[in-house]
Design a protein around this motif. Structure first.
Motif, PDB file in Angstrom:
ATOM      1  N   VAL A  18       0.848  -1.201   0.000  1.00 24.29           N
ATOM      2  CA  VAL A  18       0.000   0.000   0.000  1.00 24.29           C
ATOM      3  C   VAL A  18       0.878   1.243   0.000  1.00 24.29           C
ATOM      4  O   VAL A  18       0.668   2.174  -0.784  1.00 24.29           O
ATOM      5  N   GLY A  19       1.877   1.260   0.848  1.00 22.95           N
ATOM      6  CA  GLY A  19       2.785   2.401   0.927  1.00 22.95           C
ATOM      7  C   GLY A  19       3.710   2.522  -0.265  1.00 22.95           C
ATOM      8  O   GLY A  19       4.182   3.617  -0.577  1.00 22.95           O
ATOM      9  N   ALA A  20       3.981   1.415  -0.952  1.00 21.58           N
ATOM     10  CA  ALA A  20       4.909   1.428  -2.080  1.00 21.58           C
ATOM     11  C   ALA A  20       4.276   1.885  -3.384  1.00 21.58           C
ATOM     12  O   ALA A  20       4.981   2.303  -4.299  1.00 21.58           O
ATOM     13  N   CYS A  21       2.961   1.843  -3.492  1.00 21.47           N
ATOM     14  CA  CYS A  21       2.293   2.175  -4.748  1.00 21.47           C
ATOM     15  C   CYS A  21       2.330   3.688  -5.008  1.00 21.47           C
ATOM     16  O   CYS A  21       1.745   4.467  -4.243  1.00 21.47           O
ATOM     17  N   PRO A  22       2.987   4.113  -6.086  1.00 22.71           N
ATOM     18  CA  PRO A  22       3.064   5.550  -6.366  1.00 22.71           C
ATOM     19  C   PRO A  22       1.729   6.165  -6.799  1.00 22.71           C
ATOM     20  O   PRO A  22       1.539   7.374  -6.681  1.00 22.71           O
ATOM     21  N   LYS A  23       0.815   5.351  -7.262  1.00 18.34           N
ATOM     22  CA  LYS A  23      -0.499   5.846  -7.697  1.00 18.34           C
ATOM     23  C   LYS A  23      -1.536   5.803  -6.582  1.00 18.34           C
ATOM     24  O   LYS A  23      -2.633   6.322  -6.730  1.00 18.34           O
ATOM     25  N   GLY A  24      -1.218   5.138  -5.481  1.00 18.41           N
ATOM     26  CA  GLY A  24      -2.138   5.048  -4.351  1.00 18.41           C
ATOM     27  C   GLY A  24      -3.388   4.229  -4.631  1.00 18.41           C
ATOM     28  O   GLY A  24      -4.458   4.518  -4.113  1.00 18.41           O
ATOM     29  N   ILE A  25      -3.249   3.192  -5.456  1.00 19.58           N
ATOM     30  CA  ILE A  25      -4.418   2.404  -5.851  1.00 19.58           C
ATOM     31  C   ILE A  25      -4.460   1.017  -5.215  1.00 19.58           C
ATOM     32  O   ILE A  25      -5.311   0.212  -5.548  1.00 19.58           O
ATOM     33  N   ILE A  26      -3.562   0.755  -4.274  1.00 21.41           N
ATOM     34  CA  ILE A  26      -3.592  -0.511  -3.553  1.00 21.41           C
ATOM     35  C   ILE A  26      -4.041  -0.228  -2.130  1.00 21.41           C
ATOM     36  O   ILE A  26      -3.580   0.718  -1.496  1.00 21.41           O
ATOM     37  N   CYS A  52       4.511  -0.576 -12.579  1.00 22.46           N
ATOM     38  CA  CYS A  52       5.866  -0.328 -12.062  1.00 22.46           C
ATOM     39  C   CYS A  52       6.388  -1.477 -11.207  1.00 22.46           C
ATOM     40  O   CYS A  52       7.591  -1.607 -11.005  1.00 22.46           O
ATOM     41  N   ALA A  53       5.504  -2.284 -10.662  1.00 23.34           N
ATOM     42  CA  ALA A  53       5.826  -3.446  -9.824  1.00 23.34           C
ATOM     43  C   ALA A  53       6.445  -3.086  -8.482  1.00 23.34           C
ATOM     44  O   ALA A  53       7.051  -3.932  -7.825  1.00 23.34           O
ATOM     45  N   SER A  54       6.306  -1.854  -8.046  1.00 31.02           N
ATOM     46  CA  SER A  54       6.812  -1.463  -6.724  1.00 31.02           C
ATOM     47  C   SER A  54       6.144  -2.279  -5.627  1.00 31.02           C
ATOM     48  O   SER A  54       6.783  -2.655  -4.640  1.00 31.02           O
ATOM     49  N   CYS A  55       4.881  -2.564  -5.804  1.00 28.05           N
ATOM     50  CA  CYS A  55       4.149  -3.362  -4.817  1.00 28.05           C
ATOM     51  C   CYS A  55       4.726  -4.767  -4.717  1.00 28.05           C
ATOM     52  O   CYS A  55       4.940  -5.288  -3.622  1.00 28.05           O
ATOM     53  N   ALA A  56       4.998  -5.380  -5.853  1.00 28.06           N
ATOM     54  CA  ALA A  56       5.529  -6.741  -5.882  1.00 28.06           C
ATOM     55  C   ALA A  56       6.937  -6.798  -5.298  1.00 28.06           C
ATOM     56  O   ALA A  56       7.290  -7.760  -4.611  1.00 28.06           O
ATOM     57  N   ILE A  57       7.722  -5.775  -5.536  1.00 28.09           N
ATOM     58  CA  ILE A  57       9.084  -5.730  -5.001  1.00 28.09           C
ATOM     59  C   ILE A  57       9.062  -5.615  -3.485  1.00 28.09           C
ATOM     60  O   ILE A  57       9.865  -6.240  -2.791  1.00 28.09           O
ATOM     61  N   MET A  58       8.124  -4.863  -2.935  1.00 29.54           N
ATOM     62  CA  MET A  58       8.035  -4.654  -1.485  1.00 29.54           C
ATOM     63  C   MET A  58       7.429  -5.834  -0.739  1.00 29.54           C
ATOM     64  O   MET A  58       7.663  -5.996   0.452  1.00 29.54           O
ATOM     65  N   CYS A  59       6.658  -6.658  -1.414  1.00 29.67           N
ATOM     66  CA  CYS A  59       5.935  -7.742  -0.750  1.00 29.67           C
ATOM     67  C   CYS A  59       6.906  -8.804  -0.207  1.00 29.67           C
ATOM     68  O   CYS A  59       7.601  -9.468  -0.976  1.00 29.67           O
ATOM     69  N   VAL A  63       3.334 -12.369  -2.893  1.00 31.51           N
ATOM     70  CA  VAL A  63       1.946 -12.695  -3.235  1.00 31.51           C
ATOM     71  C   VAL A  63       1.427 -11.849  -4.389  1.00 31.51           C
ATOM     72  O   VAL A  63       0.291 -12.021  -4.806  1.00 31.51           O
ATOM     73  N   ILE A  64       2.255 -10.933  -4.911  1.00 28.93           N
ATOM     74  CA  ILE A  64       1.786 -10.018  -5.951  1.00 28.93           C
ATOM     75  C   ILE A  64       2.515 -10.318  -7.258  1.00 28.93           C
ATOM     76  O   ILE A  64       3.731 -10.444  -7.308  1.00 28.93           O
ATOM     77  N   THR A  65       1.730 -10.408  -8.336  1.00 28.08           N
ATOM     78  CA  THR A  65       2.263 -10.581  -9.687  1.00 28.08           C
ATOM     79  C   THR A  65       1.797  -9.414 -10.530  1.00 28.08           C
ATOM     80  O   THR A  65       0.609  -9.077 -10.521  1.00 28.08           O
ATOM     81  N   VAL A  66       2.714  -8.789 -11.254  1.00 23.77           N
ATOM     82  CA  VAL A  66       2.363  -7.673 -12.143  1.00 23.77           C
ATOM     83  C   VAL A  66       2.689  -8.076 -13.562  1.00 23.77           C
ATOM     84  O   VAL A  66       3.815  -8.479 -13.870  1.00 23.77           O
ATOM     85  N   GLU A  67       1.690  -7.980 -14.441  1.00 24.87           N
ATOM     86  CA  GLU A  67       1.873  -8.285 -15.861  1.00 24.87           C
ATOM     87  C   GLU A  67       1.667  -7.014 -16.642  1.00 24.87           C
ATOM     88  O   GLU A  67       0.729  -6.266 -16.399  1.00 24.87           O
TER      89      GLU A  67
END
Length: 68
Positions: A18-26, A52-59, A63-67
């Motif tokens: 949640v904190g890693a998402c630059p768009k604030g959409i998680i 950007c996959a910032s969420c997946a990198i921080m997890c 549990v997060i996959t970005v395509e």
């Protein structure tokens, strides 16, 4: 458009994504509980995701996959 997938049964609701998402959409889904009793993360507006996959990198539990 990017697609974000969460393994909600494994998510421990730590909120790092949640904190890693630059768009604030998680966000943590306050209306759902997974099998472990945690509120899993979810994408609130997939159309805004830039992949950007910032969420997946921080997890910490992967549990997060970005395509893209």
């Amino acid at each position: 458009m990017a697609k974000v997938t969460f393994l909600t049964d494994v998510c421990k609701g730590c909120g790092l994504c949640v904190g890693a998402c630059p768009k604030g959409i998680i966000a943590l889904d306050e209306e759902k509980l997974n099998a472990k009793g945690h509120h899993p993360a979810t994408c609130t507006n997939m159309d805004e995701c830039v992949g950007c996959a910032s969420c997946a990198i921080m997890c910490p539990d992967c549990v997060i996959t970005v395509e893209r």
